[in-house]
Design a protein around this motif. Structure first.
Motif, mmCIF file in Angstrom:
data_model
loop_
_atom_site.group_PDB
_atom_site.id
_atom_site.type_symbol
_atom_site.label_atom_id
_atom_site.label_comp_id
_atom_site.label_asym_id
_atom_site.label_seq_id
_atom_site.Cartn_x
_atom_site.Cartn_y
_atom_site.Cartn_z
ATOM 1 N N THR A 65 35.353 -32.801 -4.948
ATOM 2 C CA THR A 65 34.336 -34.097 -5.574
ATOM 3 C C THR A 65 33.335 -33.948 -4.705
ATOM 4 O O THR A 65 33.110 -34.029 -3.236
ATOM 5 N N TRP A 123 32.678 -30.076 -8.122
ATOM 6 C CA TRP A 123 32.402 -30.865 -8.905
ATOM 7 C C TRP A 123 31.706 -32.109 -8.188
ATOM 8 O O TRP A 123 31.518 -32.492 -7.580
ATOM 9 N N CYS A 175 30.340 -32.804 -13.597
ATOM 10 C CA CYS A 175 31.136 -33.676 -13.293
ATOM 11 C C CYS A 175 31.255 -35.323 -12.857
ATOM 12 O O CYS A 175 30.531 -34.996 -12.051
ATOM 13 N N SER A 180 35.041 -37.170 -18.296
ATOM 14 C CA SER A 180 34.106 -36.043 -17.981
ATOM 15 C C SER A 180 35.419 -35.792 -16.129
ATOM 16 O O SER A 180 35.264 -34.071 -16.548
ATOM 17 N N VAL A 181 35.772 -36.502 -16.303
ATOM 18 C CA VAL A 181 36.940 -36.178 -15.395
ATOM 19 C C VAL A 181 37.497 -34.816 -15.759
ATOM 20 O O VAL A 181 38.478 -34.076 -15.258
ATOM 21 N N ALA A 240 36.763 -31.671 -17.050
ATOM 22 C CA ALA A 240 36.711 -30.545 -15.123
ATOM 23 C C ALA A 240 38.449 -30.243 -14.756
ATOM 24 O O ALA A 240 37.606 -28.987 -14.493
ATOM 25 N N CYS A 284 40.079 -38.459 -10.900
ATOM 26 C CA CYS A 284 40.186 -37.594 -9.910
ATOM 27 C C CYS A 284 42.403 -37.213 -9.616
ATOM 28 O O CYS A 284 42.760 -36.347 -9.948
#
Length: 230
Positions: A11, A35, A53, A60-61, A64, A113
């Motif tokens: 991320t 991400w 993301c 959104s997480v 993704a 996440c």
């Protein structure tokens, strides 16, 4: 753990430590799902895929993660929670929205996440989660109360998490860098590396070291400091 052929999610991949980690993992033969809100400029590799993301947004997480599994396969061996922001100032006039923004990104996003990836790692009976905190999670500093609070939270979360999931074969590492030369605090890196700061590649190398440790060994915390600070 043998890294070649495995899949990693990184991320905050657009720049700085996140981009350096993605490049280091690609060099080790991994497939990398990057991400972020913005794609890293110029990072093209047959084993790299970017997924939009915003870690502050739980939906959104989840999206993704779904897209990552669809494109790269169901198994996810590595999650590097690197996305983070810094906002600084005295507590007396620190804006509430800045406080919430810090926690939404640095703490809540990291939780979203982690939670979305954990069931797959538990099903695999293995995986490695790396949480990028900071030395600000070990000692408070004036005018950094909000940022320090988030990084203390990340360190505490990491410490609790590894005790929870290691019986399932999942390792957790909390990485706590000191001064790194990125544009994290709004300053653009100089054309010449600052000898008094670590480089993003240095942090990436430490993360690779933790990931590549024998399966029987878990490096639970790494503290990194410049050798010769100003």
């Amino acid at each position: 753990m043998e890294l070649s052929g495995k899949v990693a999610i990184v991320t905050g991949v657009s720049s700085g430590i996140g981009r350096a980690v993605a490049e280091a993992l690609l060099a080790k033969g991994m497939a990398v799902a990057g991400w972020g809100r913005h794609a890293p400029e110029g990072l093209t590799h047959e084993r790299f895929q970017f997924f939009t993301c915003d870690v502050r947004d739980e939906h959104s997480v989840i999206e993704a993660f779904t897209n990552t599994q669809r494109e790269l396969g169901p198994e996810i061996q590595v999650l590097v929670n690197n996305a983070g922001i810094g906002k600084f100032g005295a507590v007396a006039n620190f804006k509430s929205e800045d406080w919430h923004d810090l926690f939404d990104t640095n703490v809540h996003g990291l939780f979203y996440c982690t939670r979305v990836a954990l069931p797959q790692m538990q099903q695999q009976k293995g995986g490695h989660i790396v949480n990028v905190a900071s030395l600000a999670g070990t000692a408070g500093s004036a005018h950094m109360a909000g940022y320090c609070a988030t990084k203390y939270a990340v360190r505490g979360f990491s410490d609790a998490l590894f005790k929870e999931v290691r019986p399932q074969g999942i390792r957790v590492t909390c990485v706590m860098p000191g001064s790194v030369e990125t544009n994290f605090n709004g300053a653009e890196p100089g054309s010449e590396p600052n000898p008094h700061k670590m480089q993003p590649e240095d942090i990436a190398a430490a993360i690779v070291h933790a990931l590549a440790a024998p399966q029987a060994t878990m490096i639970s915390e790494i503290q990194l400091r410049p050798t010769n600070p100003k």
